[in-house]
Design an enzyme around this catalytic site. Structure first.
Site, short mmCIF file in Angstrom:
data_model
loop_
_atom_site.label_atom_id
_atom_site.label_comp_id
_atom_site.label_asym_id
_atom_site.label_seq_id
_atom_site.Cartn_x
_atom_site.Cartn_y
_atom_site.Cartn_z
N CYS A 75 -23.50 50.47 17.56
CA CYS A 75 -22.43 49.59 18.03
C CYS A 75 -21.39 49.36 16.92
CB CYS A 75 -23.02 48.28 18.56
SG CYS A 75 -21.89 47.33 19.60
N HIS B 228 -27.66 49.82 22.21
CA HIS B 228 -28.50 49.21 21.17
C HIS B 228 -29.96 49.62 21.30
CE1 HIS B 228 -25.80 46.19 19.23
NE2 HIS B 228 -25.10 46.41 20.33
N GLU C 287 -32.26 49.36 19.17
CA GLU C 287 -33.15 48.40 18.50
C GLU C 287 -33.58 47.28 19.44
OE1 GLU C 287 -29.13 46.48 17.75
OE2 GLU C 287 -29.98 48.40 18.36
#
Length: 209
Positions: free
Chosen positions: A84, A183, A185
């Site tokens: 991002c 994302h 993560e």
């Protein structure tokens, strides 16, 4: 494997990235003023709003001392992942082609998105951004397509921001630097709805996305 996760003033996803990396090896935070990446095998430039996204997203973070070390790390062929805002930083630093512009509808988006990689694999990973529309001149787009640098695309009807050619993530020519807007993560545990994001970290560890 030892992962280093950068932390800028304004970062907000570095702890999540640190957790994701810790599932695959050792992980430590690297403050933006650090220049020493010795002992680090892979670097993650996390999401957030580095330096408040003043000027434009990633434009100031690109000049941080840590990014000088990241450029050297990448030049040596070691893995670098930008997520991002980290993707924006890597583009500003000319470590990746293209640029990230305001979303087509000029609104912040936050939702689960379906991606496909170059091999046709599908991934369910959340997106949350206001400036995630991938853009590059047509000749650059043709070049990165020809060189197989498009790592991830939004699946049909899943493009949340108007990115050209549905591009969600790209690599450098060598394939060791990857940037993507979704994302991964936030998708490393089935309890959060998907663990597909872990595959992104695993692939980068082998420098294959």
């Amino acid at each position: 494997m030892i992962w280093g996760v950068l932390q800028f003033p304004g970062s907000c996803d570095e702890r999540d990235a640190l957790h994701a990396c810790s599932l695959l090896g050792e992980a430590r935070l690297i403050w933006h003023e650090e220049r020493d990446l010795s002992g680090v095998d892979a670097v993650v430039v996390p999401g957030g709003f580095s330096y408040g996204d003043y000027l434009r997203a990633g434009a100031i973070a690109r000049f941080s001392p840590a990014m000088e070390a990241v450029a050297e790390h990448a030049e040596a062929g070691r893995p670098v992942l930008g997520i991002c805002n980290g993707f924006q930083v890597l583009c500003e630093a000319d470590l990746l082609p293209g640029a990230l512009l305001r979303n087509e509808e000029l609104r912040f988006v936050c939702r689960q998105a379906e991606l496909v990689n170059a091999g046709g694999g599908r991934f369910s990973i959340p997106v949350k951004h206001g400036e995630g529309r991938f853009w590059a001149p047509e000749e650059t787009l043709d070049e990165i397509e020809a060189k197989d640098q498009v790592a991830y695309r939004y699946a049909p009807n899943q493009n949340p921001n108007g990115s050209l050619r549905d591009i969600a993530g790209v690599t450098n020519e060598a394939g060791n630097v990857l940037g993507l807007m979704p994302h991964p993560e936030h998708a490393v545990d089935p309890l959060t709805g998907s663990s597909d994001g872990l595959k992104v970290f695993e692939a980068l560890a082998g420098t294959r996305v």
